[in-house]
Motif scaffolding. Structure first.
Motif, short mmCIF file in Angstrom:
data_model
loop_
_atom_site.label_atom_id
_atom_site.label_comp_id
_atom_site.label_asym_id
_atom_site.label_seq_id
_atom_site.Cartn_x
_atom_site.Cartn_y
_atom_site.Cartn_z
N LEU A 1 0.84 -1.19 0.00
CA LEU A 1 0.00 0.00 0.00
C LEU A 1 0.88 1.25 0.00
N LEU A 2 0.62 2.13 -0.95
CA LEU A 2 1.37 3.37 -1.08
C LEU A 2 0.45 4.55 -0.80
N THR A 3 1.02 5.60 -0.24
CA THR A 3 0.25 6.80 0.01
C THR A 3 1.18 8.00 0.00
N GLU A 4 0.61 9.18 0.10
CA GLU A 4 1.38 10.42 0.13
C GLU A 4 1.14 11.12 1.47
N SER A 5 1.87 12.18 1.70
CA SER A 5 1.60 13.03 2.86
C SER A 5 0.46 13.97 2.50
N TYR A 6 -0.73 13.65 2.98
CA TYR A 6 -1.93 14.45 2.71
C TYR A 6 -2.76 14.49 4.00
N PRO A 7 -2.27 15.24 4.97
CA PRO A 7 -2.94 15.28 6.27
C PRO A 7 -4.32 15.94 6.17
N PRO A 8 -5.25 15.52 7.02
CA PRO A 8 -5.10 14.53 8.10
C PRO A 8 -5.40 13.10 7.65
N TYR A 9 -5.53 12.88 6.34
CA TYR A 9 -5.92 11.55 5.85
C TYR A 9 -4.76 10.56 5.91
N ASN A 10 -3.57 10.98 5.49
CA ASN A 10 -2.39 10.13 5.54
C ASN A 10 -1.17 11.01 5.75
N MET A 11 -0.29 10.60 6.66
CA MET A 11 0.86 11.43 7.00
C MET A 11 1.83 10.60 7.83
N SER A 12 3.00 11.14 8.06
CA SER A 12 4.03 10.45 8.84
C SER A 12 4.03 10.97 10.27
N ALA A 13 4.09 10.05 11.21
CA ALA A 13 4.23 10.42 12.62
C ALA A 13 5.70 10.68 12.93
N LYS A 14 5.97 11.20 14.13
CA LYS A 14 7.35 11.50 14.52
C LYS A 14 8.23 10.26 14.56
N ASN A 15 7.61 9.11 14.83
CA ASN A 15 8.39 7.86 14.88
C ASN A 15 8.54 7.20 13.51
N GLY A 16 8.04 7.87 12.48
CA GLY A 16 8.18 7.35 11.12
C GLY A 16 7.03 6.50 10.65
N ALA A 17 6.10 6.15 11.54
CA ALA A 17 4.95 5.35 11.14
C ALA A 17 3.99 6.17 10.29
#
Length: 244
Positions: free
Chosen positions: A31-47
């Motif tokens: 599964l691939l996604t982009e940084s498009y908050p708040p729907y999909n994004m990276s947390a500080k721990n990289g998750a």
């Protein structure tokens, strides 16, 4: 007890006989996604986190489908999912241009599209047609920008949507076309108080879009899992937690 096969053919038959009763392992999806908050994004721990991500993770868990999630630039994620078997991309706007390129799971969530203006801009905007004479900001591969360009609007593209917010604040574009919640998130993150939303001009739905080689049975299984979540009210609960 047979300690060794008499011929290679017998060996092959023994292997086939031993595996005939085994259930096939479920297909693993990339599964691939982009940084498009708040729907999909990276947390500080990289998750990879976010509204759509949480829905997708729960859907995969219920369907018992192994998966991985990677965050990439949108154009690369979209193209890879379209071209590589066993790959899907979210959060993807389902439109006429993309319809035949994927198999679809969803909808996951709604995504209203808005126009942002500078706070000192007094030009009235009551309908999308009011901004036709002006320069709008969008980003490469985004469905919002594609929609506007296909309808004859002038859109200047950048690699990442956050750049449009800065261009608008600096007066290098007249209006910024983006997702309602994406725009609000980026403005809050960047502490940008010089802009505001002035018009919601369309609402679309976001999906998990899978490569056409993904089996129909798996697509049906994922949709059934998502429908179960929706019937239980879980999709709405997750949405409310992120958007309200």
């Amino acid at each position: 007890m047979i300690r060794r096969c008499l011929t290679p053919i017998l060996c092959a038959l023994f292997v086939l006989a031993g595996s005939a009763g085994a259930a096939p392992a479920p297909a693993s999806l990339r599964l691939l996604t982009e940084s498009y908050p708040p729907y999909n994004m990276s947390a500080k721990n990289g998750a990879v986190v976010g509204l759509s991500t949480e829905i997708v993770r729960e859907m995969m868990k219920r369907a018992r489908v192994p998966y991985t999630i990677e965050l990439q630039q949108w154009v690369w994620a979209f193209t890879t999912a379209r071209d590589d078997p066993g790959t899907c991309v979210y959060s993807t706007t389902r439109n006429e241009e993309r319809e035949a390129q994927f198999k679809w799971v969803g909808p996951l969530v709604d995504n209203p599209w808005v126009l942002y203006a500078r706070n000192d801009d007094t030009r009235p905007v009551h309908a999308l047609e009011d901004v036709r004479p002006y320069l709008l900001g969008g980003y490469v591969g985004d469905a919002t920008a594609q929609f506007l360009m296909s309808n004859g609007y002038r859109v200047e593209l950048v690699p990442a949507d956050v750049l449009n917010m800065r261009k608008l604040a600096d007066g290098r574009i007249d209006f910024w076309a983006t997702g309602k919640y994406q725009g609000a998130y980026l403005a809050a993150q960047q502490k940008q108080r010089g802009i505001r939303p002035v018009l919601t001009f369309k609402t679309v739905q976001l999906y998990l879009a899978c490569n056409k080689a993904v089996g129909d049975a798996l697509i049906q299984k994922l949709n059934a899992s998502l429908n179960g979540m929706r019937e239980e009210g879980l999709v709405q609960k997750i949405t409310d937690r992120y958007l309200h």
